[in-house]
Each structure stands twice: as C-alpha cells, then as structure tokens.
Design a protein around this motif. Structure first.
Motif, PDB file in Angstrom:
ATOM      1  N   ASN A  49      -4.496 -20.111   6.045  1.00 56.34           N
ATOM      2  CA  ASN A  49      -4.784 -21.277   5.580  1.00 56.34           C
ATOM      3  C   ASN A  49      -5.353 -22.168   4.731  1.00 56.34           C
ATOM      4  OD1 ASN A  49      -1.833 -21.025   5.778  1.00 56.34           O
ATOM      5  ND2 ASN A  49      -1.444 -21.623   8.271  1.00 56.34           N
ATOM      6  N   ASP A  50      -7.052 -21.835   6.169  1.00 58.70           N
ATOM      7  CA  ASP A  50      -7.855 -23.064   5.672  1.00 58.70           C
ATOM      8  C   ASP A  50      -8.635 -22.242   4.400  1.00 58.70           C
ATOM      9  OD1 ASP A  50      -8.001 -23.674   8.070  1.00 58.70           O
ATOM     10  OD2 ASP A  50      -8.829 -22.449   8.777  1.00 58.70           O
ATOM     11  N   LEU A  51      -8.837 -20.951   3.811  1.00 54.18           N
ATOM     12  CA  LEU A  51      -9.103 -21.004   3.021  1.00 54.18           C
ATOM     13  C   LEU A  51      -7.924 -20.894   1.703  1.00 54.18           C
ATOM     14  CD1 LEU A  51      -9.711 -16.305   3.225  1.00 54.18           C
ATOM     15  CD2 LEU A  51     -11.592 -18.776   2.630  1.00 54.18           C
ATOM     16  N   ARG A  52      -6.897 -21.197   1.375  1.00 55.98           N
ATOM     17  CA  ARG A  52      -5.623 -21.731   0.553  1.00 55.98           C
ATOM     18  C   ARG A  52      -6.201 -22.879   0.254  1.00 55.98           C
ATOM     19  NH1 ARG A  52      -1.516 -18.607   3.745  1.00 55.98           N
ATOM     20  NH2 ARG A  52      -1.448 -16.893   2.309  1.00 55.98           N
ATOM     21  N   GLY A  53      -6.142 -23.673   1.225  1.00 55.19           N
ATOM     22  CA  GLY A  53      -6.690 -25.375   1.814  1.00 55.19           C
ATOM     23  C   GLY A  53      -8.545 -25.336   1.173  1.00 55.19           C
ATOM     24  N   LYS A  54      -9.016 -24.427   1.299  1.00 56.54           N
ATOM     25  CA  LYS A  54     -10.306 -24.526   0.190  1.00 56.54           C
ATOM     26  C   LYS A  54     -10.223 -24.713  -1.265  1.00 56.54           C
ATOM     27  CE  LYS A  54     -12.548 -23.894   4.320  1.00 56.54           C
ATOM     28  NZ  LYS A  54     -14.113 -23.075   5.158  1.00 56.54           N
ATOM     29  N   VAL A  55      -9.214 -23.405  -1.458  1.00 57.17           N
ATOM     30  CA  VAL A  55      -9.432 -22.960  -2.804  1.00 57.17           C
ATOM     31  C   VAL A  55      -8.596 -24.285  -3.637  1.00 57.17           C
ATOM     32  CG1 VAL A  55      -8.334 -21.661  -4.071  1.00 57.17           C
ATOM     33  CG2 VAL A  55      -9.697 -20.523  -2.677  1.00 57.17           C
ATOM     34  N   ARG A  56      -7.413 -24.370  -3.398  1.00 58.49           N
ATOM     35  CA  ARG A  56      -6.716 -25.804  -3.856  1.00 58.49           C
ATOM     36  C   ARG A  56      -7.883 -27.441  -3.655  1.00 58.49           C
ATOM     37  NH1 ARG A  56      -2.848 -24.728   0.365  1.00 58.49           N
ATOM     38  NH2 ARG A  56      -1.192 -23.562  -0.555  1.00 58.49           N
ATOM     39  N   ALA A  57      -8.805 -27.131  -2.828  1.00 66.32           N
ATOM     40  CA  ALA A  57      -9.964 -28.958  -2.729  1.00 66.32           C
ATOM     41  C   ALA A  57     -10.839 -28.466  -4.550  1.00 66.32           C
ATOM     42  CB  ALA A  57     -10.420 -28.765  -2.095  1.00 66.32           C
ATOM     43  N   GLU A  58     -11.429 -27.254  -4.178  1.00 63.89           N
ATOM     44  CA  GLU A  58     -12.099 -26.714  -5.129  1.00 63.89           C
ATOM     45  C   GLU A  58     -11.070 -27.018  -6.588  1.00 63.89           C
ATOM     46  OE1 GLU A  58     -15.425 -26.100  -5.757  1.00 63.89           O
ATOM     47  OE2 GLU A  58     -14.701 -26.905  -3.155  1.00 63.89           O
ATOM     48  N   ASP A  68      -1.387  -0.511   4.544  1.00 65.01           N
ATOM     49  CA  ASP A  68      -0.806  -0.237   5.490  1.00 65.01           C
ATOM     50  C   ASP A  68      -2.076  -1.339   6.332  1.00 65.01           C
ATOM     51  OD1 ASP A  68       1.642   0.306   6.443  1.00 65.01           O
ATOM     52  OD2 ASP A  68       0.100   1.961   6.438  1.00 65.01           O
ATOM     53  N   LEU A  69      -3.521  -0.790   5.834  1.00 65.76           N
ATOM     54  CA  LEU A  69      -4.939  -1.916   6.083  1.00 65.76           C
ATOM     55  C   LEU A  69      -4.463  -3.154   5.306  1.00 65.76           C
ATOM     56  CD1 LEU A  69      -7.254  -1.457   7.726  1.00 65.76           C
ATOM     57  CD2 LEU A  69      -9.016  -0.923   5.271  1.00 65.76           C
ATOM     58  N   THR A  70      -4.152  -3.563   4.217  1.00 64.12           N
ATOM     59  CA  THR A  70      -4.469  -4.639   3.622  1.00 64.12           C
ATOM     60  C   THR A  70      -3.511  -5.664   4.421  1.00 64.12           C
ATOM     61  OG1 THR A  70      -4.770  -3.210   1.475  1.00 64.12           O
ATOM     62  CG2 THR A  70      -3.499  -5.530   1.687  1.00 64.12           C
ATOM     63  N   ALA A  71      -2.108  -5.519   4.403  1.00 65.19           N
ATOM     64  CA  ALA A  71      -1.241  -5.896   5.960  1.00 65.19           C
ATOM     65  C   ALA A  71      -1.631  -6.661   6.826  1.00 65.19           C
ATOM     66  CB  ALA A  71       0.190  -5.557   6.120  1.00 65.19           C
ATOM     67  N   ALA A  72      -1.902  -5.184   7.317  1.00 61.27           N
ATOM     68  CA  ALA A  72      -2.777  -5.894   9.099  1.00 61.27           C
ATOM     69  C   ALA A  72      -4.018  -7.060   8.555  1.00 61.27           C
ATOM     70  CB  ALA A  72      -3.503  -4.256   9.542  1.00 61.27           C
ATOM     71  N   ILE A  73      -4.912  -6.430   8.006  1.00 62.03           N
ATOM     72  CA  ILE A  73      -5.594  -7.882   6.923  1.00 62.03           C
ATOM     73  C   ILE A  73      -5.446  -8.962   7.113  1.00 62.03           C
ATOM     74  CG2 ILE A  73      -8.097  -8.392   6.387  1.00 62.03           C
ATOM     75  CD1 ILE A  73      -9.190  -5.656   5.955  1.00 62.03           C
ATOM     76  N   LYS A  74      -4.439  -9.431   6.473  1.00 58.62           N
ATOM     77  CA  LYS A  74      -3.404 -10.058   6.293  1.00 58.62           C
ATOM     78  C   LYS A  74      -2.738 -11.306   7.240  1.00 58.62           C
ATOM     79  CE  LYS A  74      -0.876 -12.297   3.093  1.00 58.62           C
ATOM     80  NZ  LYS A  74       0.630 -12.007   1.124  1.00 58.62           N
ATOM     81  N   GLU A  75      -2.061  -9.897   7.895  1.00 55.22           N
ATOM     82  CA  GLU A  75      -1.427 -10.539   8.964  1.00 55.22           C
ATOM     83  C   GLU A  75      -2.672 -11.269  10.154  1.00 55.22           C
ATOM     84  OE1 GLU A  75       1.123  -8.975  12.534  1.00 55.22           O
ATOM     85  OE2 GLU A  75       1.255  -8.069  11.207  1.00 55.22           O
ATOM     86  N   THR A  76      -3.926 -10.765  10.066  1.00 57.26           N
ATOM     87  CA  THR A  76      -4.657 -10.845  11.146  1.00 57.26           C
ATOM     88  C   THR A  76      -5.454 -12.666  10.615  1.00 57.26           C
ATOM     89  OG1 THR A  76      -5.240  -8.841  11.870  1.00 57.26           O
ATOM     90  CG2 THR A  76      -6.544 -10.207  12.535  1.00 57.26           C
ATOM     91  N   LEU A  77      -5.658 -12.342   9.740  1.00 59.52           N
ATOM     92  CA  LEU A  77      -5.800 -13.378   8.558  1.00 59.52           C
ATOM     93  C   LEU A  77      -5.198 -15.185   8.841  1.00 59.52           C
ATOM     94  CD1 LEU A  77      -8.242 -12.251   5.593  1.00 59.52           C
ATOM     95  CD2 LEU A  77      -8.750 -13.275   7.945  1.00 59.52           C
TER      96      LEU A  77
END
Length: 161
Positions: A31-40, A15-24
C-alpha cells in the motif's frame, strides 16, 4: 546463454512471487508503494505550464480538515497524493483560524482532528443521543440560553449565526 525473467517462470517461482507479494501486503509495504507510485505519477503528469485556478476558500478548509484526519491516522501516502492533486499549501492552517472560519470551538486535544468532532456532533444530533456539545445560536442574543449536547470524543462547540 542469456537468462531472462520469463525463463524462471515455473511453479516454484510463482509460489515465491505469491509469498513475497503476500508478505509485502500483510506488512503494509504494498500500500505504501502504491501510494508513492500514484503521487509520483501525478507529479510527472502535472502540466506546470498551465496556470491553475486559485483554490476556493471552502476547498482550502475542507482539504485542511482532511489533512488533519489523514495525518492523525498516519495515512501519509494518501496525504501526499491529496497535497499534490489539490495544491493545498504545504503550510498547515492554524487550528484557531480553522475553528474561527468553521464557527467551531474545540475543547479536545489539538492533535485530534476537528473532523471527528464535527461528524460526532452531527451524527449524535441526528440520533438525539447527544451528550457534550454546546450549541450557541448567536442570532438570538436575547435568550442567552445554551443547549448542552454530549459528544463521544472529541468535543466541539458548533456556533450558529
């Protein structure tokens, strides 16, 4: 006793993991993290020993229109991936040069992407609901007539040769 992440696997932790993921995700951070990871990943996978073909001039212009659009809409992560993959020069093309190469006159703010004007022009022209764009057929110098056509925003003038 050694504790591992897998030992924390419980309904409360899920539940905590799901709540953190939803908040992010709601905050746009994921989306920012995914974009940065793709660029790297693209940077890491790029084989610098291979000589890449020169970027065709049409691609250069198209990529510059897309760069303007991405910058205007603050899609910085997408822009970083585009720049890395396309090998677009980091130096932006001068807007007057871009207009000249595309045979376009822009009367809109220099901050508004030319792509908006181009899309509006052609969609308005297709629907016969044009208001602010002037088209000049430079191939017919004798007529000297200009047909006025309206654009929503921004305004551009398409010059036909």
């Amino acid at each position: 006793m050694r504790t591992t992440i897998s030992s924390f696997s419980s309904p409360a932790m899920n539940d905590l993991t799901a709540a953190i993921k939803e908040t992010l995700e709601n905050g746009g951070v994921m989306n920012d993290l995914r974009g940065k990871v793709r660029a790297e990943i693209f940077r890491a996978l790029e084989d610098t020993t291979l000589e890449r073909p020169k970027l065709p001039s049409d691609n250069l212009l198209i990529n510059e229109l897309i760069r303007e659009y991405l910058t205007f809409n603050n899609y910085q992560n997408t822009l970083s991936v585009l720049m890395q993959e396309s090998r677009q020069p980091h130096q932006k093309l001068d807007r007057n040069f871009l207009c000249s190469e595309l045979h376009v006159k822009s009367t809109s703010s220099p901050d508004t992407p030319l792509l908006y004007g181009l899309v509006s022009h052609f969609t308005d022209q297709h629907s016969n609901n044009c208001n602010d764009v002037k088209e000049t057929d430079l191939g017919d110098e004798e007529s000297g007539e200009e047909e006025e056509v309206n654009l929503r925003q921004p305004e551009v003038t398409i010059i036909r040769k």
